[in-house]
Structure formats: structure tokens, C-alpha cells
Design an enzyme around this catalytic site. Structure first.
Site, PDB file in Angstrom:
ATOM      1  N   LYS A   1      -6.801   8.785  -0.043  1.00  0.00           N
ATOM      2  CA  LYS A   1      -7.251   7.827  -1.154  1.00  0.00           C
ATOM      3  C   LYS A   1      -5.673   7.519  -1.524  1.00  0.00           C
ATOM      4  O   LYS A   1      -4.743   8.369  -1.886  1.00  0.00           O
ATOM      5  CB  LYS A   1      -7.570   8.841  -2.276  1.00  0.00           C
ATOM      6  CG  LYS A   1      -7.680   8.204  -3.436  1.00  0.00           C
ATOM      7  CD  LYS A   1      -8.451   8.838  -4.613  1.00  0.00           C
ATOM      8  CE  LYS A   1      -8.499   8.207  -5.935  1.00  0.00           C
ATOM      9  NZ  LYS A   1      -9.102   9.057  -6.908  1.00  0.00           N
TER      10      LYS A   1
ATOM     11  N   LYS B   1     -10.057   5.209   0.979  1.00  0.00           N
ATOM     12  CA  LYS B   1     -10.349   4.424  -0.190  1.00  0.00           C
ATOM     13  C   LYS B   1      -8.963   3.925  -0.659  1.00  0.00           C
ATOM     14  O   LYS B   1      -7.925   4.684  -0.608  1.00  0.00           O
ATOM     15  CB  LYS B   1     -10.923   5.452  -1.417  1.00  0.00           C
ATOM     16  CG  LYS B   1     -10.922   4.887  -2.751  1.00  0.00           C
ATOM     17  CD  LYS B   1     -11.267   6.067  -3.819  1.00  0.00           C
ATOM     18  CE  LYS B   1     -11.174   5.286  -4.943  1.00  0.00           C
ATOM     19  NZ  LYS B   1     -11.321   6.735  -5.997  1.00  0.00           N
TER      20      LYS B   1
HETATM   21  C1  PBG Z   1     -10.985   9.623  -9.899  1.00  0.00           C
HETATM   22  C2  PBG Z   1     -11.451   8.589  -9.260  1.00  0.00           C
HETATM   23  C3  PBG Z   1     -11.113   7.395  -9.450  1.00  0.00           C
HETATM   24  C4  PBG Z   1     -11.849   6.445  -8.698  1.00  0.00           C
HETATM   25  C5  PBG Z   1     -12.838   7.134  -7.861  1.00  0.00           C
HETATM   26  N1  PBG Z   1     -12.634   8.621  -8.364  1.00  0.00           N
HETATM   27  C6  PBG Z   1     -10.003   6.787 -10.064  1.00  0.00           C
HETATM   28  C7  PBG Z   1      -8.589   6.937 -10.153  1.00  0.00           C
HETATM   29  O1  PBG Z   1      -8.261   7.724  -8.777  1.00  0.00           O
HETATM   30  O2  PBG Z   1      -7.825   6.541 -10.653  1.00  0.00           O
HETATM   31  C8  PBG Z   1     -11.760   4.964  -8.455  1.00  0.00           C
HETATM   32  C9  PBG Z   1     -12.972   4.301  -8.113  1.00  0.00           C
HETATM   33  C10 PBG Z   1     -13.004   3.068  -8.404  1.00  0.00           C
HETATM   34  O3  PBG Z   1     -12.000   2.296  -8.689  1.00  0.00           O
HETATM   35  O4  PBG Z   1     -13.908   2.190  -8.194  1.00  0.00           O
HETATM   36  N2  PBG Z   1      -9.822  10.460  -9.754  1.00  0.00           N
END
Ligand code: PBG
Length: 324
Positions: free
Chosen positions: A194, A247
Site C-alpha cells: 500500500k 493499492k
Molecule cells: C485506511 C484506508 C484508506 C483507504 C483504504 N483504507 C485511506 C488511507 O490509507 O488514507 C483508501 C481507499 C481509497 O482511497 O479509496 N487506512
């Protein structure tokens, strides 16, 4: 070669194109994310994500039914708690928003597969994904809170647990906590690679989870790194992850491909909020064709190697695919 070789021969007509198509996209490949909030009868539009809403549980159940009816088998839930605090205690509350939403969905739409996102940022007043001390996001003390959250989701009936926080060691901590309480059969889908991405902006507006100081670069990955993604995936698999995720999706198609080629487990990719917003905004202005852009983006993610795609377009795309 030319004119013996004519690739265009196989592009003559939809029947033949269909016969030689290499990648398949079906509603069964999709996972629909939802934001669930307290209240009743609430369908609050999210300005930066036109067509997406914060849903109260009753509305979520209705959406879940419709999503499943379109052939999309699974949803992933994000909670917007009534109150936030320093620890993020709403994340593991017995009667927390996600816990109640899971119970309602499993009772009313039992065939729908319910995944829960495990993270603290939607529940902490500082907006970070872990415990904070003196401006630092602590790793190890956060693990206990994540494990507790995961366990409360599993106890509520969640079918799969998806940690998105990017703390080191969280998959092991969650796996251990689940196994101790006899949830050894509840799978973990880890957000293994991520990235610290600008494309999460609209999500943070939706969840009110923007960090109140600093950013997430001390725990989410540097977009410049690819080898590190393979290392993250390898570590999460060692810790017991059943499936992994990359992601965001479109900015990381190379990562999707490399993870696909290096590991044997099922792979998901998350077409995040900013990707949704870009396509929506351009389509709203008439700059791109909405239907074609949605389907092309999803097939590209599948072609890169993702088995599953998390996308806010899930229901709409499934509708397009069913209509043919
Ligand atoms: C929680 C999380 C996030 C997203 C998914 N889980 C936000 C982040 O990391 O700031 C983002 C998903 C999206 O942008 O659609 N940590």
C-alpha cells in the site's frame, strides 16, 4: 513479415475478437467498498466521489442486496464512527458501526461475502493509522489495537479481514488473535503493498480520516519503490496472509504484474477513490466516455494480473457487463 502477418485479420468482427480475447472481466471479479455511518435512512453524498454515499446500516443492506443481484459477490466495509478519540476505540467497540453493519448484512443478505477493513484512521481524532506519541506513529503498541479490532469484526461475523494500516507485523498479530479465539478459518486479505498515495484524497474526505499532522509516509510505501513491494508481500505471506492486495491500482499496474509473477496466492488490486473521482470528473465534463473508461480501467487491472478488483464502480460495471 508484412503482408503475410496481418494482426487485423483477428480483429474483424466482435465474434472473432471475443474468441481471441485474453482477459476476462466478470462481476464475480469485483469487490464493492462501502462507507457505513450511524443513523437511519441516511444516504449522504460524498462530494468528491459523485455517485458514492455514506450509508446508514438500513441503506447499506439495500445496497448490498442490489450489488449482489448484479453478480458482485463481495463488499468491503469502512466505518464512520459517531465519535473519534485518540486511541480509535470505536474501531473495536462491540456495538461499533462496522460490527453492527456486519451483523445486519449477514442476517439480511447472508449470501453476500463481507470483508472488513481493519485500520484505526477512521476512528482516531488525529487521523493516523496507529497509536501516536510525541508526534510519532508507534508500531508495536498499535498491533494490539489492530488485533482487537480484527477479532471484534470476526466475532460479529465478518467473512474476511483486511488490514490496511501498514504497521509491521500486523498480519501475524491479527492471525494469532484470530486463531486463539477459534477463528482459524477466517481468512486475512492483507493490503500488503500500500503506497502513500495522493489518490486516497477523496476517501479521506468521505471518512473524515485525513491526518491532522504530517502524512502517512512513515508507514505507507514510497511510490518510487517496487522491490520493496515484493518484500512486503513476502513478509505478509510469511505472517499468514491468505491473499494480498496492491493499492492504488492504475498507478501500480507494474507492481500488480510483478506480485502476480512472484507469488502464487490470489491477488487483489484496489482502484481507489482518486481513480474513481478522476474517471467520474472527466466523464461528467464529457471529456471521456464513462462506460468505456470504467471497463477499460478494470480490464487493465485484470490484465496486469489482479484476480480481484476493489472498485467503487462495482455495481455499475457489473450492470454494464451483464448488459453485454
Ligand atoms: C485506511 C484506508 C484508506 C483507504 C483504504 N483504507 C485511506 C488511507 O490509507 O488514507 C483508501 C481507499 C481509497 O482511497 O479509496 N487506512
Amino acid at each position: 513479415m508484412f503482408p503475410i502477418q496481418r494482426p487485423r485479420r483477428l480483429r474483424r468482427g466482435e465474434v472473432l475478437r471475443r474468441m481471441v480475447r485474453e482477459t476476462e472481466l466478470t462481476p464475480a471479479d469485483l469487490i464493492a467498498p462501502f462507507f457505513v455511518c450511524p443513523g437511519k435512512g441516511i444516504r449522504a453524498p460524498i462530494p468528491a466521489m459523485p455517485g458514492c454515499f455514506r450509508l446508514s446500516i438500513d441503506e447499506l443492506v439495500a445496497e448490498g442486496e442490489e450489488t449482489l443481484a448484479q453478480g458482485v459477490p463481495a463488499v468491503i466495509l469502512f466505518g464512520i464512527p459517531p465519535r473519534k478519540d485518540a486511541e480509535g476505540s470505536g474501531a473495536w467497540a462491540e456495538d461499533g458501526i462496522v460490527q453492527e453493519a456486519v451483523r445486519a448484512l449477514k442476517a439480511r443478505v447472508p449470501a453476500l461475502f463481507v470483508i472488513t477493513d481493519v485500520c484505526l484512521c477512521e476512528y482516531t481524532d488525529h487521523g493516523h493509522c496507529g497509536r501516536v506519541e510525541k508526534g510519532e506513529i508507534l508500531n508495536d503498541p498499535t498491533l494490539l489495537l489492530l488485533a482487537r479490532t480484527a477479532l471484534s469484526h470476526a466475532s460479529a461475523g465478518a467473512d474476511m479481514i483486511a488490514p490496511s494500516d501498514m504497521m509491521d507485523g500486523r498480519v501475524a498479530a491479527i492471525r494469532r488473535a484470530l486463531d486463539e479465539k477459534r477463528f482459524q478459518d477466517t481468512p486475512v486479505l492483507s493490503y500488503a503493498a500500500k503506497y502513500a498515495s495522493a489518490f486516497y484524497g477523496p476517501f479521506r474526505e468521505a471518512a473524515g480520516s485525513a491526518p491532522q499532522f504530517g502524512d502517512r509516509s512513515s508507514y505507507q510505501m514510497d511510490p518510487a519503490n517496487a522491490r520493496e513491494a515484493l518484500r512486503e508481500v513476502a513478509m505478509d505471506l510469511d505472517e499468514g496472509a491468505d491473499m494480498v492486495m496492491v493499492k492504488p491500482a492504475m498507478p501500480c499496474l507494474d507492481i500488480v504484474r510483478r506480485v502476480r509473477e512472484s507469488f502464487l496466492v490470489p491477488l487483489a488490486a484496489y482502484q481507489v477513490s482518486g481513480e474513481y473521482s478522476m474517471i467520474s470528473a472527466a466523464a461528467e465534463r464529457g471529456w471521456i466516455d464513462r462506460r468505456r473508461a470504467i471497463l477499460e480501467s478494470l480490464i487493465a487491472i485484470r490484465r496486469a494480473g489482479a484476480d480481484l478488483v476493489l472498485t467503487y464502480f462495482a455495481k455499475e460495471a457489473a450492470g454494464f457487463l451483464r448488459a453485454g
